[in-house]
Design an enzyme around this catalytic site. Structure first.
Site, PDB file in Angstrom:
ATOM      1  N   ALA A 182     129.743  88.498  84.274  1.00 27.67           N
ATOM      2  CA  ALA A 182     128.782  89.477  84.765  1.00 27.67           C
ATOM      3  C   ALA A 182     127.396  88.998  84.342  1.00 27.67           C
ATOM      4  CB  ALA A 182     129.085  90.838  84.156  1.00 27.67           C
ATOM      5  N   GLY A 240     133.582  88.374  83.321  1.00 27.71           N
ATOM      6  CA  GLY A 240     133.817  88.973  84.636  1.00 27.71           C
ATOM      7  C   GLY A 240     134.266  87.950  85.669  1.00 27.71           C
ATOM      8  N   GLU A 287     137.874  87.685  85.158  1.00 24.70           N
ATOM      9  CA  GLU A 287     138.470  88.946  85.627  1.00 24.70           C
ATOM     10  C   GLU A 287     138.517  89.003  87.154  1.00 24.70           C
ATOM     11  OE1 GLU A 287     135.660  91.115  83.116  1.00 24.70           O
ATOM     12  OE2 GLU A 287     137.373  92.121  82.191  1.00 24.70           O
ATOM     13  N   GLU A 339     133.318  87.840  75.955  1.00 22.57           N
ATOM     14  CA  GLU A 339     132.359  88.952  75.863  1.00 22.57           C
ATOM     15  C   GLU A 339     132.037  89.350  74.434  1.00 22.57           C
ATOM     16  OE1 GLU A 339     134.966  88.824  77.960  1.00 22.57           O
ATOM     17  OE2 GLU A 339     134.461  89.752  79.891  1.00 22.57           O
TER      18      GLU A 339
HETATM   19  C1  HXC Z   1     123.417  85.580  83.356  1.00 26.62           C
HETATM   20  C2  HXC Z   1     123.892  83.366  83.079  1.00 26.62           C
HETATM   21  C3  HXC Z   1     125.227  83.664  82.729  1.00 26.62           C
HETATM   22  C4  HXC Z   1     125.610  85.034  82.744  1.00 26.62           C
HETATM   23  C5  HXC Z   1     124.964  81.535  82.648  1.00 26.62           C
HETATM   24  N1  HXC Z   1     123.775  82.027  83.007  1.00 26.62           N
HETATM   25  N2  HXC Z   1     125.861  82.509  82.471  1.00 26.62           N
HETATM   26  N3  HXC Z   1     123.002  84.316  83.394  1.00 26.62           N
HETATM   27  N4  HXC Z   1     124.665  85.943  83.046  1.00 26.62           N
HETATM   28  N5  HXC Z   1     126.852  85.421  82.466  1.00 26.62           N
HETATM   29  C6  HXC Z   1     122.550  81.319  83.302  1.00 26.62           C
HETATM   30  C7  HXC Z   1     121.892  80.788  82.030  1.00 26.62           C
HETATM   31  O1  HXC Z   1     121.118  81.797  81.430  1.00 26.62           O
HETATM   32  C8  HXC Z   1     121.043  79.670  82.579  1.00 26.62           C
HETATM   33  O2  HXC Z   1     119.888  80.212  83.167  1.00 26.62           O
HETATM   34  C9  HXC Z   1     121.905  79.115  83.711  1.00 26.62           C
HETATM   35  O3  HXC Z   1     122.827  80.154  84.050  1.00 26.62           O
HETATM   36  C10 HXC Z   1     122.689  77.901  83.281  1.00 26.62           C
HETATM   37  O4  HXC Z   1     123.422  78.235  82.116  1.00 26.62           O
HETATM   38  P1  HXC Z   1     123.366  77.354  80.776  1.00 26.62           P
HETATM   39  O5  HXC Z   1     123.776  78.219  79.667  1.00 26.62           O
HETATM   40  O6  HXC Z   1     122.037  76.665  80.656  1.00 26.62           O
HETATM   41  O7  HXC Z   1     124.477  76.256  81.110  1.00 26.62           O
HETATM   42  P2  HXC Z   1     125.419  75.495  80.077  1.00 26.62           P
HETATM   43  O8  HXC Z   1     124.641  75.035  78.873  1.00 26.62           O
HETATM   44  O9  HXC Z   1     126.115  74.458  80.897  1.00 26.62           O
HETATM   45  O10 HXC Z   1     126.464  76.563  79.553  1.00 26.62           O
HETATM   46  C11 HXC Z   1     127.377  77.151  80.472  1.00 26.62           C
HETATM   47  C12 HXC Z   1     128.049  78.394  79.831  1.00 26.62           C
HETATM   48  C13 HXC Z   1     126.954  79.350  79.310  1.00 26.62           C
HETATM   49  C14 HXC Z   1     128.949  77.950  78.661  1.00 26.62           C
HETATM   50  C15 HXC Z   1     128.908  79.038  80.901  1.00 26.62           C
HETATM   51  O11 HXC Z   1     126.013  79.578  80.373  1.00 26.62           O
HETATM   52  C16 HXC Z   1     127.482  80.681  78.874  1.00 26.62           C
HETATM   53  O12 HXC Z   1     128.021  80.778  77.772  1.00 26.62           O
HETATM   54  N6  HXC Z   1     127.296  81.709  79.702  1.00 26.62           N
HETATM   55  C17 HXC Z   1     127.668  83.054  79.357  1.00 26.62           C
HETATM   56  C18 HXC Z   1     129.154  83.227  79.422  1.00 26.62           C
HETATM   57  C19 HXC Z   1     129.559  84.652  79.067  1.00 26.62           C
HETATM   58  O13 HXC Z   1     129.295  85.115  77.946  1.00 26.62           O
HETATM   59  N7  HXC Z   1     130.183  85.344  80.020  1.00 26.62           N
HETATM   60  C20 HXC Z   1     130.577  86.724  79.832  1.00 26.62           C
HETATM   61  C21 HXC Z   1     129.466  87.614  80.257  1.00 26.62           C
HETATM   62  S1  HXC Z   1     129.820  89.296  79.949  1.00 26.62           S
HETATM   63  P3  HXC Z   1     118.424  79.592  82.875  1.00 26.62           P
HETATM   64  O14 HXC Z   1     117.497  80.502  83.622  1.00 26.62           O
HETATM   65  O15 HXC Z   1     118.255  79.593  81.415  1.00 26.62           O
HETATM   66  O16 HXC Z   1     118.508  78.217  83.453  1.00 26.62           O
HETATM   67  C22 HXC Z   1     130.835  89.749  81.153  1.00 26.62           C
HETATM   68  C23 HXC Z   1     131.225  91.194  81.103  1.00 26.62           C
HETATM   69  C24 HXC Z   1     132.488  91.401  81.851  1.00 26.62           C
HETATM   70  O17 HXC Z   1     131.225  89.036  81.986  1.00 26.62           O
HETATM   71  C25 HXC Z   1     132.798  92.858  81.945  1.00 26.62           C
HETATM   72  C26 HXC Z   1     132.329  93.467  83.178  1.00 26.62           C
HETATM   73  C27 HXC Z   1     132.504  92.692  84.420  1.00 26.62           C
END
Ligand code: HXC
Length: 258
Positions: free
Chosen positions: A65, A109, A112, A132
């Site tokens: 998400a 998400g 999911e 998360e």
């Molecule tokens: C918003 C995101 C994002 C996310 C990545 N980006 N994941 N933006 N929400 N979930 C954005 C980053 O901010 C970045 O933007 C760009 O995408 C590239 O990501 P990087 O981090 O620079 O890439 P990398 O170093 O290759 O790392 C990839 C990654 C990391 C390991 C996937 O991005 C990451 O850990 N993302 C978050 C994963 C996460 O926690 N997901 C769960 C979210 S909570 P900029 O502008 O800086 O270039 C969730 C809730 C579910 O999903 C429940 C309800 C549905």
């Protein structure tokens, strides 16, 4: 008109939906999920479509998400706007099959969403996780429920509590994904599977999906009864007679979806 956050395309009876926010690794925001719900509803209602493939980019199916869009929400806002339920649940009512073709990250998400599909075909570089907890929340779109049903309690706990990611090989061993293929073959493999499904009677496919899903919703005795009733009903169809006659006559069946 093409939506902003998806690429839509059809190939005969197969619809391909590509999540398309590559700069944000397909982070799932409201606009994207609204569009996805509309696209799914459109294809479910379209007589010409028999199966949907849902995919992302090479780097990410979806990294979760959209954290930027969620960060400022407070409890009352999340509750009042029915965050997640409002526009994430359309997939659950899909009657036609949906195959997730996952390359790269399927996290939070994103994992999911893949699990809401009927089965997952993964590229060798796919990585799954429910991280998360790292950002102070828990999975909220079914991760704590569908993941243990798919991979068992121990691995689901491991992923949800430590935030570690699982690679495609582990995901296949654990039963989360149905097949792992080279990344370059991912879409072909998913489209081939979809075309195979579309070659079978439409109603039979939908009934098989309904019955398998019933396994997750009911005790065994109720599920078996449900299956048996549906199974019996197929003996009232043209395509059962045609399929069996074709087998016995050693020819290809001519299904008519009736
Ligand atoms: C918003 C995101 C994002 C996310 C990545 N980006 N994941 N933006 N929400 N979930 C954005 C980053 O901010 C970045 O933007 C760009 O995408 C590239 O990501 P990087 O981090 O620079 O890439 P990398 O170093 O290759 O790392 C990839 C990654 C990391 C390991 C996937 O991005 C990451 O850990 N993302 C978050 C994963 C996460 O926690 N997901 C769960 C979210 S909570 P900029 O502008 O800086 O270039 C969730 C809730 C579910 O999903 C429940 C309800 C549905």
């Amino acid at each position: 008109m093409q939506p902003e956050n998806l690429l839509l395309q059809t190939d005969g009876p197969v619809a391909l939906i590509r999540l398309n926010r590559p700069r944000q690794l397909n982070a799932l925001n409201d606009a994207l999920m609204d569009e996805l719900g509309q696209a799914l509803a459109m294809y479910d209602a379209d007589e010409a479509i028999g199966c949907v493939v849902l995919t992302g980019s090479d780097k990410a199916f979806a990294a979760g998400a959209d954290i930027a869009a969620m960060a400022s929400k407070d409890y009352m806002q999340a509750y009042r706007e029915d965050f997640i339920t409002r526009n994430w649940e359309r997939m659950r009512s899909m009657r036609k099959p949906v195959i997730a073709a996952v390359a790269g990250y399927a996290l939070g998400g994103g994992c999911e969403l893949a699990m809401m599909c009927d089965f997952i075909i993964a590229a060798e570089d796919a990585r799954f996780g429910q991280p998360e907890i790292r950002i102070g929340i828990i999975p909220g779109a079914g991760g704590t429920q569908r993941l243990p049903r798919a991979v068992g309690k121990s691995k689901a706990m491991d992923l949800a509590l430590t935030a570690r990611l699982m690679d495609a090989a582990e995901a296949e061993r654990a039963g989360l994904v149905s097949r792992v293929v080279p990344a370059a073959r991912l879409l072909d493999e998913a489209m081939d599977a979809a075309r195979t499904i579309c070659g079978f009677p439409r109603h039979t496919v939908m009934m098989a999906k309904e019955c398998v899903n019933r396994a997750f919703e009911s005790p065994l005795s109720d599920g078996l009864l449900f299956e048996r009733r549906v199974f019996h009903s197929l003996f009232g169809t043209h395509d059962q007679r045609e399929g069996m006659a074709a087998f016995l006559e050693k020819r290809q069946p001519g299904f008519e979806n009736r």
